[in-house]
Write a protein that holds these residues in place. Structure first.
Motif, mmCIF file in Angstrom:
data_model
loop_
_atom_site.group_PDB
_atom_site.id
_atom_site.type_symbol
_atom_site.label_atom_id
_atom_site.label_comp_id
_atom_site.label_asym_id
_atom_site.label_seq_id
_atom_site.Cartn_x
_atom_site.Cartn_y
_atom_site.Cartn_z
ATOM 1 N N PRO A 200 3.301 -23.140 -10.906
ATOM 2 C CA PRO A 200 3.768 -24.720 -10.421
ATOM 3 C C PRO A 200 2.637 -25.710 -11.263
ATOM 4 C CG PRO A 200 3.020 -23.151 -8.827
ATOM 5 C CD PRO A 200 2.455 -22.480 -9.925
ATOM 6 N N PHE A 201 2.039 -25.422 -11.769
ATOM 7 C CA PHE A 201 1.511 -26.688 -13.506
ATOM 8 C C PHE A 201 2.270 -26.492 -13.654
ATOM 9 C CE2 PHE A 201 -1.428 -27.875 -16.055
ATOM 10 C CZ PHE A 201 -1.949 -28.767 -15.470
ATOM 11 N N ALA A 202 2.598 -25.386 -14.756
ATOM 12 C CA ALA A 202 3.329 -25.717 -16.466
ATOM 13 C C ALA A 202 4.801 -26.027 -16.143
ATOM 14 C CB ALA A 202 3.370 -24.222 -16.416
ATOM 15 N N ALA A 203 5.725 -25.592 -13.981
ATOM 16 C CA ALA A 203 6.987 -25.961 -14.058
ATOM 17 C C ALA A 203 6.827 -27.609 -13.707
ATOM 18 C CB ALA A 203 7.696 -25.334 -12.443
ATOM 19 N N LEU A 204 6.112 -28.364 -13.630
ATOM 20 C CA LEU A 204 5.955 -30.074 -13.487
ATOM 21 C C LEU A 204 5.562 -30.486 -14.505
ATOM 22 C CD1 LEU A 204 3.775 -29.309 -9.766
ATOM 23 C CD2 LEU A 204 6.080 -30.632 -10.500
ATOM 24 N N THR A 205 3.906 -30.067 -15.511
ATOM 25 C CA THR A 205 3.809 -30.587 -16.942
ATOM 26 C C THR A 205 4.023 -30.249 -17.672
ATOM 27 O OG1 THR A 205 1.789 -29.307 -17.321
ATOM 28 C CG2 THR A 205 2.158 -31.508 -15.331
ATOM 29 N N GLY A 206 4.489 -28.844 -18.277
ATOM 30 C CA GLY A 206 5.013 -28.740 -19.384
ATOM 31 C C GLY A 206 3.656 -27.749 -19.715
ATOM 32 N N LEU A 207 2.422 -27.764 -19.949
ATOM 33 C CA LEU A 207 1.657 -27.912 -20.170
ATOM 34 C C LEU A 207 0.969 -26.041 -19.098
ATOM 35 C CD1 LEU A 207 -0.237 -30.965 -19.875
ATOM 36 C CD2 LEU A 207 0.673 -29.903 -21.693
ATOM 37 N N ALA A 208 -0.179 -25.285 -20.235
ATOM 38 C CA ALA A 208 -0.034 -23.915 -19.551
ATOM 39 C C ALA A 208 -1.800 -24.305 -18.751
ATOM 40 C CB ALA A 208 -0.574 -22.920 -20.563
ATOM 41 N N CYS A 209 -1.344 -24.324 -17.194
ATOM 42 C CA CYS A 209 -3.312 -24.351 -16.854
ATOM 43 C C CYS A 209 -3.783 -22.894 -17.295
ATOM 44 C CB CYS A 209 -2.697 -24.247 -14.759
ATOM 45 S SG CYS A 209 -2.383 -22.418 -14.634
ATOM 46 N N PRO A 210 -5.039 -22.931 -16.821
ATOM 47 C CA PRO A 210 -6.195 -21.774 -17.835
ATOM 48 C C PRO A 210 -5.148 -20.048 -16.936
ATOM 49 C CG PRO A 210 -7.454 -23.249 -16.350
ATOM 50 C CD PRO A 210 -5.824 -24.414 -16.129
ATOM 51 N N ALA A 211 -5.205 -20.370 -16.387
ATOM 52 C CA ALA A 211 -4.144 -19.139 -15.216
ATOM 53 C C ALA A 211 -2.961 -18.678 -15.847
ATOM 54 C CB ALA A 211 -4.225 -19.652 -13.755
ATOM 55 N N CYS A 212 -1.774 -19.368 -16.757
ATOM 56 C CA CYS A 212 -0.900 -19.104 -16.630
ATOM 57 C C CYS A 212 -1.125 -17.684 -18.067
ATOM 58 C CB CYS A 212 -0.517 -19.668 -18.106
ATOM 59 S SG CYS A 212 -0.206 -21.593 -17.193
ATOM 60 N N GLY A 213 -0.046 -16.789 -17.758
ATOM 61 C CA GLY A 213 0.048 -15.454 -17.973
ATOM 62 C C GLY A 213 -1.077 -14.100 -17.320
ATOM 63 N N GLY A 214 -1.232 -15.153 -16.023
ATOM 64 C CA GLY A 214 -2.479 -13.804 -15.885
ATOM 65 C C GLY A 214 -2.107 -12.769 -15.135
ATOM 66 N N LEU A 215 -1.118 -13.262 -14.528
ATOM 67 C CA LEU A 215 0.192 -12.082 -13.510
ATOM 68 C C LEU A 215 0.790 -11.261 -15.068
ATOM 69 C CD1 LEU A 215 1.348 -10.549 -10.757
ATOM 70 C CD2 LEU A 215 3.401 -12.044 -11.935
ATOM 71 N N ARG A 216 1.110 -11.102 -16.187
ATOM 72 C CA ARG A 216 1.353 -10.391 -17.034
ATOM 73 C C ARG A 216 -0.128 -9.853 -17.481
ATOM 74 N NH1 ARG A 216 4.840 -15.645 -19.422
ATOM 75 N NH2 ARG A 216 2.822 -16.263 -19.063
ATOM 76 N N VAL B 287 -11.132 -25.900 -18.192
ATOM 77 C CA VAL B 287 -10.695 -26.867 -18.432
ATOM 78 C C VAL B 287 -10.688 -27.048 -19.871
ATOM 79 C CG1 VAL B 287 -11.053 -29.804 -18.085
ATOM 80 C CG2 VAL B 287 -11.634 -28.074 -16.307
ATOM 81 N N ALA B 288 -12.074 -26.629 -19.801
ATOM 82 C CA ALA B 288 -12.096 -26.572 -21.875
ATOM 83 C C ALA B 288 -11.021 -26.255 -22.270
ATOM 84 C CB ALA B 288 -13.213 -26.450 -22.185
ATOM 85 N N PHE B 289 -10.987 -24.654 -21.320
ATOM 86 C CA PHE B 289 -9.825 -23.499 -22.458
ATOM 87 C C PHE B 289 -8.410 -23.831 -22.270
ATOM 88 C CE2 PHE B 289 -7.327 -19.991 -20.874
ATOM 89 C CZ PHE B 289 -7.306 -19.363 -21.844
ATOM 90 N N ALA B 290 -7.612 -24.678 -20.797
ATOM 91 C CA ALA B 290 -7.170 -25.445 -20.390
ATOM 92 C C ALA B 290 -6.438 -26.728 -21.549
ATOM 93 C CB ALA B 290 -6.852 -25.851 -19.114
ATOM 94 N N VAL B 291 -7.640 -26.918 -21.908
ATOM 95 C CA VAL B 291 -7.766 -27.762 -22.754
ATOM 96 C C VAL B 291 -7.096 -27.995 -24.449
ATOM 97 C CG1 VAL B 291 -7.857 -30.734 -24.136
ATOM 98 C CG2 VAL B 291 -8.478 -30.117 -22.100
ATOM 99 N N ALA B 292 -8.008 -26.617 -24.735
ATOM 100 C CA ALA B 292 -7.564 -25.786 -26.105
ATOM 101 C C ALA B 292 -6.154 -25.223 -25.593
ATOM 102 C CB ALA B 292 -8.586 -25.226 -26.448
#
Length: 98
Positions: free
Chosen positions: A5-21, A81-86
């Motif tokens: 949902p975060f990526a869908a709304l903002t176009g950015l990868a959250c810290p958990a994006c890719g977790g399911l894969r 947060v640092a990981f999400a920004v990086a």
């Protein structure tokens, strides 16, 4: 495919994006593929496993005392947060998701 949902709304990868894969890749024994999806969650999963093992030993009281410290939660939040920004900086590769 599950969308973040975060990526869908903002176009950015959250810290958990890719977790399911990452979990799916681990289930198939593909450690390199899992690392490529989300290295932070891989490290977190390893730390959780180590913590679980330590909770079953004589070190349990010390581990429980460490886990109860609020500084640990703040440090984990700061790392996330640092990981999400990086991982959203242009030109940064290797932090997934692929």
């Amino acid at each position: 495919m599950v969308l973040c949902p975060f990526a869908a709304l903002t176009g950015l990868a959250c810290p958990a994006c890719g977790g399911l894969r990452m979990v799916a890749a681990l289930g198939h024994g593909d450690f390199a593929g899992a690392w490529a999806q989300n290295p932070l969650l891989m490290v977190g999963l390893a730390l959780a496993a180590i913590t679980g093992v330590l909770l079953g030993t004589r070190a349990r009281p010390r581990v429980r005392a460490l886990l109860a410290r609020p500084e640990l939660a703040w440090a984990a939040l700061a790392v996330a947060v640092a990981f999400a920004v990086a991982r959203n900086l242009p030109g940064v590769t290797g932090l997934g998701p692929v």
